[in-house]
Enzyme design. Structure first.
Site, PDB file in Angstrom:
ATOM      1  N   HIS A 168     102.554   0.088  42.957  1.00 34.24           N
ATOM      2  CA  HIS A 168     103.933  -0.019  43.475  1.00 34.24           C
ATOM      3  C   HIS A 168     104.601  -1.272  42.888  1.00 34.24           C
ATOM      4  CE1 HIS A 168     107.172  -0.228  46.359  1.00 34.24           C
ATOM      5  NE2 HIS A 168     106.660   0.658  47.180  1.00 34.24           N
ATOM      6  N   GLU A 272     107.063   2.791  39.785  1.00 37.29           N
ATOM      7  CA  GLU A 272     105.695   2.881  40.283  1.00 37.29           C
ATOM      8  C   GLU A 272     104.937   4.000  39.572  1.00 37.29           C
ATOM      9  OE1 GLU A 272     106.068   3.281  44.582  1.00 37.29           O
ATOM     10  OE2 GLU A 272     108.051   2.387  44.475  1.00 37.29           O
TER      11      GLU A 272
HETATM   12  C1  BG6 Z   1     108.554   3.342  47.972  1.00 33.25           C
HETATM   13  C2  BG6 Z   1     108.907   4.581  48.761  1.00 33.25           C
HETATM   14  O1  BG6 Z   1     107.477   3.635  47.127  1.00 33.25           O
HETATM   15  O2  BG6 Z   1     108.165   2.301  48.880  1.00 33.25           O
HETATM   16  C3  BG6 Z   1     110.015   4.252  49.748  1.00 33.25           C
HETATM   17  O3  BG6 Z   1     109.300   5.609  47.864  1.00 33.25           O
HETATM   18  C4  BG6 Z   1     109.609   3.085  50.629  1.00 33.25           C
HETATM   19  O4  BG6 Z   1     110.340   5.396  50.513  1.00 33.25           O
HETATM   20  C5  BG6 Z   1     109.186   1.914  49.753  1.00 33.25           C
HETATM   21  O5  BG6 Z   1     110.695   2.730  51.457  1.00 33.25           O
HETATM   22  C6  BG6 Z   1     108.716   0.682  50.535  1.00 33.25           C
HETATM   23  O6  BG6 Z   1     107.706   0.989  51.416  1.00 33.25           O
HETATM   24  P1  BG6 Z   1     107.100  -0.114  52.370  1.00 33.25           P
HETATM   25  O7  BG6 Z   1     106.114   0.600  53.252  1.00 33.25           O
HETATM   26  O8  BG6 Z   1     106.417  -1.133  51.477  1.00 33.25           O
HETATM   27  O9  BG6 Z   1     108.258  -0.728  53.122  1.00 33.25           O
END
Ligand code: BG6
Length: 315
Positions: A168, A272
Site C-alpha cells: 500500500h 498499490e
Molecule cells: C485503500 C483503499 O487501499 O486504503 C481505501 O482502497 C482505503 O478504500 C485506504 O480508504 C486506506 O485504508 P486505511 O484502512 O489505511 O484507512
C-alpha cells in the site's frame, strides 16, 4: 551481526520506542523499516530527499497501523473478506529473520533486511491457517527500493488457504494536482466510490481533481508516477501482482481521518501493487512470491521534454 553487515544495517529505536531497522547503501540512499507491521516508513535518495509520504499525524501506537510509508495488506486487501480492513500483517510485530532460506540475491545489494511473520494463537483465531511470511527489504543500485514477499502455507491439516495482498505504497508528491499516473490508461477498474462498479479508464494518463479509490485489473508490470513540479518520475516494477489500486482521500476524507493532516492529501498518492481480483491460493508446502521495485528517474523531466512512455518502455 557481522561488522560488514552492520555498515549497511542497524537496529535502533524509532517513534514511541518501536524497533526499526535502518538500511544505508554505500552510494547514499537509505530506508527505514519498523518491525511493527514490517512497515517501510522512509526511503531516501542519495541527496537525502524523502520519497515516501508519512503523515505528520501518524501515531506509531499499536494496534493502529502506521499512516504512510508502505503498509503490507495481508491476508486481506481492504474489505474483501471478513477480517478488519487490510488484514492483520500491518499491525503485528514482525521479527528479524537471521536465517532466511536461500534467496536469489544480487550481490551488489548489500543493504537489506529479512523479516518474518508467523501467526500466533491470536491470528489463528481470526484466520485459522499456519503460514510463514518472509519479507526482504533491500536497497539496490541507484537507490532503488525493492520489496520481496514470500508467503508459504505451513498448514499441517492438509488445507489450502487463499489470500489477497497489496503493497500500500504512499508516494510523496509536491502537488497532487500536478501528478499524472501512466500505465493504467484504457484498463478496466472497479470503483470503490461506486460500490465496486466496473468501468474502463479513458485513454489519457490519470490525473487528480477529487477523491480517487480505484482498483485497476490486469495491469502492466510497470507504472509511472510523474510529479511535474518536482521534475521527478517514480517507476514501479512489479511481479506476481496483477492489480493496482490508486487512492487519494481528498479533502473531506482527509479531515475525517484522525491520523492524517487536513491538507496532507495534496502531498501524497497511493499506487498499490496488489493481487486482489483473483485471490492467491496455496496448498500446504506451496509458496507465493510478490515483488515490488521502486525507482526514480533522476531526470529533469517536465511536460513535453520526455515522453513518459519511454520511461515505461526502457528496462
Ligand atoms: C485503500 C483503499 O487501499 O486504503 C481505501 O482502497 C482505503 O478504500 C485506504 O480508504 C486506506 O485504508 P486505511 O484502512 O489505511 O484507512
Amino acid at each position: 551481526m557481522s561488522s560488514e553487515k552492520s555498515r549497511y544495517y542497524e537496529v535502533c529505536k524509532g517513534f514511541n520506542g518501536l524497533d526499526k531497522v535502518l538500511l544505508r547503501d554505500p552510494r547514499g540512499s537509505s530506508a527505514e523499516v519498523y518491525l511493527y507491521g514490517g512497515h517501510v516508513t522512509s526511503w531516501k535518495n542519495d541527496h537525502g530527499e524523502e520519497l515516501l509520504f508519512l503523515s505528520s499525524k501518524a501515531t506509531f501506537k499499536p494496534p493502529k497501523a502506521i499512516r504512510g510509508g508502505i503498509p503490507i495488506c495481508f491476508p486481506q486487501f481492504s474489505c474483501h473478506g471478513n477480517l478488519d480492513r487490510h488484514g492483520f500483517a500491518r499491525n503485528r510485530f514482525w521479527a528479524i529473520d537471521d536465517h532466511p532460506p536461500p534467496f536469489p540475491t544480487n550481490t551488489s545489494n548489500k543493504a537489506f533486511v529479512d523479516l518474518i511473520l508467523k501467526p500466533s494463537e491470536e491470528e489463528m483465531k481470526i484466520w485459522p491457517h499456519s503460514f510463514e511470511f518472509r519479507l526482504r527489504v533491500a536497497l539496490g543500485p541507484g537507490g532503488d527500493l525493492m520489496l520481496t514477499s514470500r508467503i508459504r502455507n505451513t498448514n499441517t491439516d492438509g488445507k489450502p488457504f487463499s489470500f489477497t495482498f497489496a503493497y500500500h505504497t504512499y508516494f510523496s508528491v509536491s502537488d497532487i494536482c500536478e501528478v499524472r499516473v501512466e500505465g493504467l490508461e484504457t484498463l478496466d477498474y472497479l470503483d470503490n466510490l461506486q460500490k465496486k462498479k466496473r468501468f474502463t479508464e479513458q485513454g489519457d494518463a490519470l490525473t487528480f481533481e477529487s477523491e480517487v479509490d480505484k482498483m485497476y485489473l490486469s495491469t502492466p508490470t510497470k507504472i509511472a508516477i510523474i510529479d511535474h513540479e518536482k521534475k521527478r518520475t517514480y517507476v514501479l516494477r512489479k511481479d506476481g501482482l496483477p492489480d493496482a489500486v490508486v487512492w487519494n482521500p481528498w479533502d473531506k476524507k482527509a479531515k475525517a481521518m484522525a491520523d492524517f493532516g487536513d491538507n496532507e492529501y495534496k502531498h501524497m498518492v497511493c499506487v498499490e501493487a496488489a493481487a486482489i481480483e483473483k485471490p492467491i491460493t496455496l496448498k500446504p508446502g506451496e509458496e507465493w512470491k510478490g515483488r515490488l521495485e521502486l525507482s526514480i528517474v533522476p531526470s529533469s523531466y517536465c511536460s513535453g521534454q520526455l515522453d513518459p512512455r519511454r520511461v515505461l518502455q526502457c528496462s
